[in-house]
Design a protein around this motif. Structure first.
Motif, PDB file in Angstrom:
ATOM      1  N   MET A 156      12.988   0.618   4.674  1.00  0.00           N
ATOM      2  CA  MET A 156      13.716   1.482   5.599  1.00  0.00           C
ATOM      3  C   MET A 156      14.936   2.145   4.984  1.00  0.00           C
ATOM      4  SD  MET A 156      13.570  -0.501   9.276  1.00  0.00           S
ATOM      5  CE  MET A 156      14.713   0.664   9.998  1.00  0.00           C
ATOM      6  N   ILE A 157      15.613   1.435   4.054  1.00  0.00           N
ATOM      7  CA  ILE A 157      16.822   2.028   3.476  1.00  0.00           C
ATOM      8  C   ILE A 157      16.698   2.131   1.954  1.00  0.00           C
ATOM      9  CG2 ILE A 157      18.369   1.357   5.356  1.00  0.00           C
ATOM     10  CD1 ILE A 157      19.346  -0.950   3.583  1.00  0.00           C
ATOM     11  N   ASP A 158      15.489   2.447   1.483  1.00  0.00           N
ATOM     12  CA  ASP A 158      15.296   2.633   0.045  1.00  0.00           C
ATOM     13  C   ASP A 158      16.242   3.698  -0.499  1.00  0.00           C
ATOM     14  OD1 ASP A 158      13.378   0.717  -0.112  1.00  0.00           O
ATOM     15  OD2 ASP A 158      11.693   2.061  -0.478  1.00  0.00           O
ATOM     16  N   ASP A 159      16.777   3.430  -1.684  1.00  0.00           N
ATOM     17  CA  ASP A 159      17.696   4.372  -2.307  1.00  0.00           C
ATOM     18  C   ASP A 159      16.931   5.596  -2.798  1.00  0.00           C
ATOM     19  OD1 ASP A 159      19.527   2.274  -2.059  1.00  0.00           O
ATOM     20  OD2 ASP A 159      18.964   1.481  -4.020  1.00  0.00           O
ATOM     21  N   PRO A 160      17.398   6.802  -2.470  1.00  0.00           N
ATOM     22  CA  PRO A 160      16.726   7.990  -3.009  1.00  0.00           C
ATOM     23  C   PRO A 160      16.911   8.057  -4.519  1.00  0.00           C
ATOM     24  CG  PRO A 160      18.751   8.597  -1.866  1.00  0.00           C
ATOM     25  CD  PRO A 160      18.542   7.137  -1.606  1.00  0.00           C
ATOM     26  N   PRO A 161      15.855   8.344  -5.279  1.00  0.00           N
ATOM     27  CA  PRO A 161      15.974   8.395  -6.748  1.00  0.00           C
ATOM     28  C   PRO A 161      16.733   9.631  -7.206  1.00  0.00           C
ATOM     29  CG  PRO A 161      13.790   9.103  -6.062  1.00  0.00           C
ATOM     30  CD  PRO A 161      14.489   8.643  -4.819  1.00  0.00           C
ATOM     31  N   GLY A 162      17.280   9.539  -8.413  1.00  0.00           N
ATOM     32  CA  GLY A 162      17.929  10.686  -9.033  1.00  0.00           C
ATOM     33  C   GLY A 162      19.308  11.002  -8.501  1.00  0.00           C
ATOM     34  N   MET A 163      19.920  10.086  -7.744  1.00  0.00           N
ATOM     35  CA  MET A 163      21.255  10.302  -7.205  1.00  0.00           C
ATOM     36  C   MET A 163      22.288   9.585  -8.070  1.00  0.00           C
ATOM     37  SD  MET A 163      20.477  12.086  -4.485  1.00  0.00           S
ATOM     38  CE  MET A 163      21.746  12.036  -3.225  1.00  0.00           C
ATOM     39  N   ARG A 164      23.532   9.924  -7.845  1.00  0.00           N
ATOM     40  CA  ARG A 164      24.639   9.279  -8.536  1.00  0.00           C
ATOM     41  C   ARG A 164      25.110   8.105  -7.679  1.00  0.00           C
ATOM     42  NH1 ARG A 164      25.954  12.769 -12.518  1.00  0.00           N
ATOM     43  NH2 ARG A 164      28.094  12.097 -12.866  1.00  0.00           N
ATOM     44  N   ASN A 165      25.387   6.973  -8.328  1.00  0.00           N
ATOM     45  CA  ASN A 165      25.672   5.737  -7.595  1.00  0.00           C
ATOM     46  C   ASN A 165      26.924   5.062  -8.130  1.00  0.00           C
ATOM     47  OD1 ASN A 165      23.032   4.422  -5.918  1.00  0.00           O
ATOM     48  ND2 ASN A 165      22.566   6.125  -7.310  1.00  0.00           N
ATOM     49  N   VAL A 202      15.875  -3.405  -0.263  1.00  0.00           N
ATOM     50  CA  VAL A 202      15.119  -2.193  -0.550  1.00  0.00           C
ATOM     51  C   VAL A 202      13.884  -2.577  -1.366  1.00  0.00           C
ATOM     52  CG1 VAL A 202      17.098  -0.639  -0.462  1.00  0.00           C
ATOM     53  CG2 VAL A 202      16.489  -1.681  -2.619  1.00  0.00           C
ATOM     54  N   SER A 203      12.825  -1.793  -1.242  1.00  0.00           N
ATOM     55  CA  SER A 203      11.545  -2.168  -1.834  1.00  0.00           C
ATOM     56  C   SER A 203      11.480  -1.921  -3.329  1.00  0.00           C
ATOM     57  CB  SER A 203      10.417  -1.395  -1.144  1.00  0.00           C
ATOM     58  OG  SER A 203      10.473  -0.011  -1.458  1.00  0.00           O
ATOM     59  N   THR A 204      12.404  -1.112  -3.860  1.00  0.00           N
ATOM     60  CA  THR A 204      12.340  -0.723  -5.271  1.00  0.00           C
ATOM     61  C   THR A 204      13.129  -1.643  -6.198  1.00  0.00           C
ATOM     62  OG1 THR A 204      14.171   0.814  -4.850  1.00  0.00           O
ATOM     63  CG2 THR A 204      11.941   1.711  -4.746  1.00  0.00           C
ATOM     64  N   GLY A 217       7.662 -10.404 -14.399  1.00  0.00           N
ATOM     65  CA  GLY A 217       9.028  -9.922 -14.544  1.00  0.00           C
ATOM     66  C   GLY A 217       9.262  -8.469 -14.207  1.00  0.00           C
ATOM     67  N   GLY A 218       8.204  -7.658 -14.167  1.00  0.00           N
ATOM     68  CA  GLY A 218       8.379  -6.242 -13.853  1.00  0.00           C
ATOM     69  C   GLY A 218       8.079  -5.892 -12.413  1.00  0.00           C
ATOM     70  N   ALA A 219       7.780  -6.878 -11.588  1.00  0.00           N
ATOM     71  CA  ALA A 219       7.445  -6.625 -10.186  1.00  0.00           C
ATOM     72  C   ALA A 219       8.676  -6.220  -9.386  1.00  0.00           C
ATOM     73  CB  ALA A 219       6.808  -7.863  -9.559  1.00  0.00           C
ATOM     74  N   THR A 220       8.454  -5.379  -8.411  1.00  0.00           N
ATOM     75  CA  THR A 220       9.510  -4.996  -7.473  1.00  0.00           C
ATOM     76  C   THR A 220       9.330  -5.758  -6.159  1.00  0.00           C
ATOM     77  OG1 THR A 220       8.232  -3.188  -6.522  1.00  0.00           O
ATOM     78  CG2 THR A 220       9.587  -2.669  -8.463  1.00  0.00           C
ATOM     79  N   MET A 221      10.295  -5.594  -5.275  1.00  0.00           N
ATOM     80  CA  MET A 221      10.192  -6.229  -3.966  1.00  0.00           C
ATOM     81  C   MET A 221       8.931  -5.786  -3.229  1.00  0.00           C
ATOM     82  SD  MET A 221      12.495  -8.355  -3.529  1.00  0.00           S
ATOM     83  CE  MET A 221      13.684  -8.765  -4.798  1.00  0.00           C
ATOM     84  N   TYR A 257       7.482  -7.114   7.926  1.00  0.00           N
ATOM     85  CA  TYR A 257       8.679  -7.297   7.115  1.00  0.00           C
ATOM     86  C   TYR A 257       8.680  -6.362   5.906  1.00  0.00           C
ATOM     87  CZ  TYR A 257      11.700  -9.547   3.629  1.00  0.00           C
ATOM     88  OH  TYR A 257      12.639  -9.784   2.647  1.00  0.00           O
ATOM     89  N   ALA A 258       7.532  -6.179   5.269  1.00  0.00           N
ATOM     90  CA  ALA A 258       7.460  -5.314   4.085  1.00  0.00           C
ATOM     91  C   ALA A 258       7.797  -3.868   4.428  1.00  0.00           C
ATOM     92  CB  ALA A 258       6.076  -5.408   3.441  1.00  0.00           C
ATOM     93  N   ASP A 259       7.506  -3.449   5.655  1.00  0.00           N
ATOM     94  CA  ASP A 259       7.869  -2.090   6.073  1.00  0.00           C
ATOM     95  C   ASP A 259       9.371  -1.973   6.287  1.00  0.00           C
ATOM     96  OD1 ASP A 259       5.189  -1.501   5.999  1.00  0.00           O
ATOM     97  OD2 ASP A 259       4.937  -1.295   8.170  1.00  0.00           O
ATOM     98  N   VAL A 260       9.980  -3.005   6.873  1.00  0.00           N
ATOM     99  CA  VAL A 260      11.435  -2.994   7.067  1.00  0.00           C
ATOM    100  C   VAL A 260      12.132  -2.894   5.712  1.00  0.00           C
ATOM    101  CG1 VAL A 260      13.410  -4.304   7.940  1.00  0.00           C
ATOM    102  CG2 VAL A 260      11.262  -4.282   9.223  1.00  0.00           C
ATOM    103  N   GLN A 261      11.563  -3.538   4.700  1.00  0.00           N
ATOM    104  CA  GLN A 261      12.153  -3.508   3.364  1.00  0.00           C
ATOM    105  C   GLN A 261      12.226  -2.095   2.794  1.00  0.00           C
ATOM    106  OE1 GLN A 261      13.858  -6.134   2.601  1.00  0.00           O
ATOM    107  NE2 GLN A 261      12.683  -7.151   1.012  1.00  0.00           N
TER     108      GLN A 261
END
Length: 460
Positions: free
Chosen positions: A310-319, A136-138, A113-117, A304-308
């Motif tokens: 490519m657009i990872d969300d930068p941490p610590g931003m407002r969303n 995104v991979s996270t 249950g705690g795994a990420t993409m 495919y895992a590398d493409v995942q």
């Protein structure tokens, strides 16, 4: 005083019993443990149980019930509305539970249950196998799948939840149950889109598919060429096979090698065409897009895992995000969509995205609480910024995109694409015709609404 003493004793016992760690306000590591990727979320749970295994989850839920605490569940912590946390709640933090076990002969995978993409995709990649994952991979696998799950492979392999074979769950009364088509089938039905309403998913089993090659064509155009680029992508999706997917999007030009210097930090229109196959065939299919004058490109076969990533969300931003599912992509909407990009907050990591549907999404089972699968397109304004001074304009821009889409919207929505937008949107995300049945399942497994930090289903 007696209640306080009972709480202290129960907390001490939980610290002793758990294989993982237990954090409370004032403990070293507490503030780090309660941080989620959306910097707009600042909540203070009563206790964070960093569970190491399913037995820890049982103990944590039992502790919460003893002290009458609501329970939040943290997998990837990627929900834009911060559902991984709750003020005064017990947080079941699953991040230590990220084992992925691949059964290549059965073409199936068990994911804790705690795994990420990233955990999932890297584990299946050596076998030439994959399943629909987030873009995104996270992203946490559990919340993603149980919420429906849309990604680069959904047009060929279906929504993530269409690939769900079984769920191992800890319910509100601290019982461990298994849900599948043959075991607790009504619960299994509800988990196809009902999210975390029914318990803590300690593991999921997913169907895998052969994916020997994966290719992309990422093309960048000046904003003025956006309408032509979006129309060309629309035609690619209309005429291409289900193996073709991707997105049209407006972004701030990143400081990457393939981006011309004059576009860095400025508004750019992009098209990302993905293909579950080789580069040569993608080049043939995407010929009209490649023929349009463009100012940057990356074309090739990539893991495919590398493409995942490519657009990872930068941490610590407002969303702040939202979405509208669309009845189609007529020229009038394309023009409006492209014009709205001009008011997008730039330079920021904000993205103005159009995703195609169709293919295996539309062909998938219509019996589950996933009402948006028949919509051919979705617009997903994805606001991401750093400065709190930009809050008002960023949120307003997302809402303006939704307002623009009103004449073409279906009314349905994928709940993982939005935050807390009220009970009507929850109903739109699970299907109004499904709500009574979902409420009955909620009553059977969580009658006290212990698991309420989610797109919540109220017990009937």
């Amino acid at each position: 005083m007696a209640r306080l003493s009972k709480a202290h004793a129960a907390l001490a016992a939980l610290r002793e019993d758990l294989a993982g760690d237990v954090l409370a306000p004032g403990d070293a590591g507490y503030d780090e443990a309660r941080a989620v990727f959306n910097a707009m979320i600042d909540r203070r749970p009563a206790v964070i149980a960093q569970c190491a295994n399913a037995a820890d989850v049982v103990r944590a839920v039992r502790f919460a019930r003893e002290l009458d605490l609501p329970v939040a569940v943290r997998g990837g912590g990627h929900s834009v509305s911060g559902t991984a946390l709750g003020d005064g709640a017990l947080v079941v933090d699953l991040r230590r539970m990220h084992r992925v076990t691949v059964d290549p002969a059965a073409e199936a995978v068990r994911v804790e249950g705690g795994a990420t993409m990233s955990h999932l995709d890297r584990a299946t990649e050596p076998y030439g196998l994959a399943t629909t994952g987030g873009r995104v991979s996270t992203t946490g696998v559990g919340g993603f799948v149980l919420g429906g799950g849309t990604g680069w492979l959904d047009r060929v392999f279906g929504l993530a939840v269409d690939n769900l074979l079984g769920v191992e769950l800890v319910t509100a009364d601290a019982r461990r149950v298994h849900a599948s088509a043959d075991e607790n089938p009504e619960l299994f039905w509800a988990l196809h889109g009902g999210g975390g309403n029914f318990g803590v998913a300690t593991a999921l089993t997913l169907e895998l598919h052969e994916l020997p090659e994966f290719s992309i064509a990422l093309l960048l155009y000046p904003p003025a060429a956006g309408p032509d680029a979006v129309r060309a992508f629309r035609e690619l999706i209309r005429t291409g096979p289900d193996e073709v997917g991707g997105a049209a999007l407006y972004i701030t030009g990143p400081p990457e090698e393939f981006v011309p210097e004059h576009l860095v930090g400025r508004l750019v229109c992009g098209v990302l065409a993905t293909y579950a196959g080789g580069e040569e065939e993608l080049r043939r299919l995407a010929g009209p897009l490649l023929a349009l004058p463009h100012e940057g490109e990356v074309v090739g076969t990539l893991p495919y895992a590398d493409v995942q990533c490519m657009i990872d969300d930068p941490p610590g931003m407002r969303n702040y995000w939202s979405a509208e599912y669309l009845t189609g992509l007529p020229d009038a909407w394309v023009d409006l969509y492209c014009a709205r990009a001009e008011s997008m907050p730039v330079p920021t990591p904000t993205r103005h995205v159009l995703f195609p549907q169709g293919g295996a999404i539309a062909a998938g089972p219509h019996t589950y609480p996933v009402p948006y699968r028949d919509a051919p397109w979705v617009v997903h304004p994805f606001g991401v910024w750093e400065d709190p001074a930009d809050d008002e304009r960023a949120v307003a821009w997302v809402r303006d995109v939704r307002a623009d889409a009103r004449p073409w919207r279906t009314g349905d929505v994928y709940l993982n694409f939005i935050g807390d937008e009220g009970p009507e949107r929850v109903s739109a995300g699970m299907g109004a015709g499904n709500m009574l049945r979902l409420e009955k399942v909620k009553r059977a497994y969580d009658p006290d609404n212990v698991f309420r930090f989610n797109h919540n289903i109220r017990p009937l």
